[in-house]
Scaffold this motif. Sequence first.
Motif, PDB file in Angstrom:
ATOM      1  N   ILE A 140       0.853  -1.195   0.000  1.00 26.48           N
ATOM      2  CA  ILE A 140       0.000   0.000   0.000  1.00 26.48           C
ATOM      3  C   ILE A 140       0.886   1.242   0.000  1.00 26.48           C
ATOM      4  O   ILE A 140       1.785   1.389   0.842  1.00 26.48           O
ATOM      5  N   SER A 141       0.628   2.126  -0.951  1.00 27.32           N
ATOM      6  CA  SER A 141       1.382   3.382  -1.041  1.00 27.32           C
ATOM      7  C   SER A 141       0.550   4.401  -1.800  1.00 27.32           C
ATOM      8  O   SER A 141      -0.523   4.077  -2.329  1.00 27.32           O
ATOM      9  N   ASN A 142       1.049   5.623  -1.883  1.00 24.18           N
ATOM     10  CA  ASN A 142       0.308   6.651  -2.629  1.00 24.18           C
ATOM     11  C   ASN A 142       0.473   6.491  -4.137  1.00 24.18           C
ATOM     12  O   ASN A 142      -0.084   7.264  -4.913  1.00 24.18           O
ATOM     13  N   LYS A 143       1.228   5.455  -4.553  1.00 25.73           N
ATOM     14  CA  LYS A 143       1.424   5.220  -5.984  1.00 25.73           C
ATOM     15  C   LYS A 143       0.306   4.378  -6.593  1.00 25.73           C
ATOM     16  O   LYS A 143       0.107   4.388  -7.802  1.00 25.73           O
ATOM     17  N   ILE A 144      -0.398   3.619  -5.758  1.00 27.85           N
ATOM     18  CA  ILE A 144      -1.402   2.688  -6.297  1.00 27.85           C
ATOM     19  C   ILE A 144      -2.769   3.366  -6.415  1.00 27.85           C
ATOM     20  O   ILE A 144      -3.040   4.373  -5.751  1.00 27.85           O
ATOM     21  N   LYS A 145      -3.614   2.811  -7.256  1.00 25.77           N
ATOM     22  CA  LYS A 145      -5.008   3.253  -7.405  1.00 25.77           C
ATOM     23  C   LYS A 145      -5.894   2.122  -6.902  1.00 25.77           C
ATOM     24  O   LYS A 145      -5.678   0.952  -7.253  1.00 25.77           O
ATOM     25  N   THR A 146      -6.882   2.437  -6.088  1.00 30.48           N
ATOM     26  CA  THR A 146      -7.712   1.396  -5.472  1.00 30.48           C
ATOM     27  C   THR A 146      -9.180   1.535  -5.864  1.00 30.48           C
ATOM     28  O   THR A 146      -9.631   2.599  -6.301  1.00 30.48           O
ATOM     29  N   CYS A 147      -9.904   0.455  -5.677  1.00 28.54           N
ATOM     30  CA  CYS A 147     -11.338   0.436  -5.963  1.00 28.54           C
ATOM     31  C   CYS A 147     -12.054  -0.370  -4.901  1.00 28.54           C
ATOM     32  O   CYS A 147     -11.452  -1.198  -4.218  1.00 28.54           O
ATOM     33  N   GLU A 148     -13.353  -0.163  -4.762  1.00 27.93           N
ATOM     34  CA  GLU A 148     -14.210  -0.950  -3.878  1.00 27.93           C
ATOM     35  C   GLU A 148     -14.935  -2.012  -4.703  1.00 27.93           C
ATOM     36  O   GLU A 148     -14.964  -1.949  -5.943  1.00 27.93           O
ATOM     37  N   ALA A 149     -15.565  -2.946  -4.006  1.00 29.19           N
ATOM     38  CA  ALA A 149     -16.220  -4.055  -4.693  1.00 29.19           C
ATOM     39  C   ALA A 149     -17.345  -3.582  -5.610  1.00 29.19           C
ATOM     40  O   ALA A 149     -17.634  -4.213  -6.628  1.00 29.19           O
ATOM     41  N   ASP A 150     -18.016  -2.472  -5.257  1.00 31.59           N
ATOM     42  CA  ASP A 150     -19.143  -2.015  -6.083  1.00 31.59           C
ATOM     43  C   ASP A 150     -18.733  -1.033  -7.171  1.00 31.59           C
ATOM     44  O   ASP A 150     -19.580  -0.533  -7.913  1.00 31.59           O
ATOM     45  N   ASP A 151     -17.447  -0.742  -7.289  1.00 31.48           N
ATOM     46  CA  ASP A 151     -16.991   0.145  -8.362  1.00 31.48           C
ATOM     47  C   ASP A 151     -17.076  -0.568  -9.698  1.00 31.48           C
ATOM     48  O   ASP A 151     -16.945  -1.803  -9.782  1.00 31.48           O
TER      49      ASP A 151
END
Length: 613
Positions: free
Chosen positions: A53-64
């Motif tokens: 986990i870092s500020n370089k990654i892009k994340t999503c939630e299950a409902d995205d």
Amino acid sequence: MNFIPITDVCDFQGGTQPPKEEWDSQLKPGYVRMLQIRDFTQKKLEHIEYVKISNKIKTCEADDILIGRYGASIGKILTGLPGAYNVAIVKTTPDEKKLNKSYLYYILKDSKFQSFIGNIGGRAAQAGFNKEDLKNFQIPLPPLPEQIHIANVLSGAEALIAKRKESLALLDAYLKSVFLEMFGDPVRNEKGWGVKQFSEIVAPDCPLTYGIVQPGEEFKDGVIIVRPVDLTSDIIHIDGLKRIDPKIERKYIRTRLKGGELLMCVRGTTGIVSIAGIDLKGANVTRGITPIWFNDSFNNWFAMAQIKSQSMQKKIQEKTYGIALKQINLRDVRIIEFIAPPLTLQNQFAAVVEKVEALKETYQKSLVELEHLYGSLSQRAFRGELGGETQHAAAKNPKAEKEPAIKNKTSITEASDSLPSSNIIEFKPTNVDYYKRTVLAAEIVWQLHKEATLGHLKLQKLMYLCIKSADMQLPVNFLKQAMGPFDPSLMRSIDKQLKDKKWFQYEPTQALKYRKLEKAGEHQKDFIKYYGNQKDQIHYLITKFKTTSSDKVEIVATLYACYENILNQKETFSEILLFQRFYEWSEHKKEFDELEVKKVFNRMKEVGVVPKG
């Protein structure tokens, strides 16, 4: 209806590709799952990967809602998994004050958007799109209540399609259960039937040979041919099949069809079988198919079910060779051994199959109609023609609203929630196997009825583990359910029989779910009779899980099923793959902590409750 650029109401954010030194194959503190296209599209995912986990990654939630960005996966609509996502994926972020997320999902799945994205992707070798491209795609933007209504209509149609597909799958499972109940496993042959080689059961005039080697191009009004790619259903009909030059076909008169033959794939996906419809009289087959017709001692439907059985398929795959092109030699096919029960029993089974096949044909037509309905609704929705309607999608097809259920006067099997009551299957098998199953349940309840942990879920999971670990042949149909391998109607049957025998009464509202009746314990004589050689294994399992909660027994049964599937599919076993399969089983499995699952599996290994192989 108002049309605007999709980018006016929705943002799009591409993913990232962290350096490989920040990846790991194990989940640990400070890491998150790394989502790639294959995580959403492959049923047999080899392994799950995680990134720091870092500020370089892009994340999503299950409902995205995510979109495949490049190559063959461009335009694929992905959802349902949380984590970080890579550069091959784009995340959508709608302005939910203007654009409903579910409505957006169906916009993106619609053929207009898919065609738009496909055209963009076709401009380069490594097809892809960017945010600027999307400014050129306009979407209809009705008021939010209307968007929600449209999404609900399309969701309803999708649900009916899924339900119909599930019904078809349950009918196939039903037939497998009937076959095993009547004849047992055809390779182990525990019922002791006579055995014959394949060459002994085909008709004298059946050459067991290959079809047309080079069929050539499509030929208008030519001769119909069946190819391996056409073997997609139990019965093959003329619609959609290729036609070839009659001059080419005349050289292969030995494989010309009369209708009713068994068509077996011997090249490509070996072992696939279908039956040629009567409308295929005069047609022919290609090199990858062998037409088969039997002598008077064998029934087509029985033979096909035997070939489709798991153990027979395994045998066929053992004889299959090749890497780029898999095939099986006909000399190996000729010596495959088949069980040969009396023709009267085969015909009895075939009568069941014919009724189920008639129902499957009805369901398949309904499925096609529902898929056409969905396409029509989608087109109308995005032309602004559904806004004033209040009908649910099902109302467009009232016949599709009621899901029929199999009824069976003689309780031939509990895998029977798919046939309508008007299609009652008449069949009179021996009831010994059903009684044996009840006796097994009675012994488990007898040993555990004073335990508060015993209920339907735990009882069924213990039965599953006993049946699997001791390799029993009992009439059960354990389907893939959220709570693990589960026979949805088994408990109703067991409870009724336990009560009828005056052994136990099931009381769901009480702390102890099974109350002893006046004849409790009288099953034990028959338990020794039927399970004398297996009783030690059964009692061992009962003792090991005596005080175990239903949740943990559920984990055990699901891990066992996943492990067995890995072995059956000849995959290389690893604990990483096993736990991946466990969490892919259903969304419900995500409620279990990974550390807890690992502890349960370690305990399974310690006590020897794992599949053999």
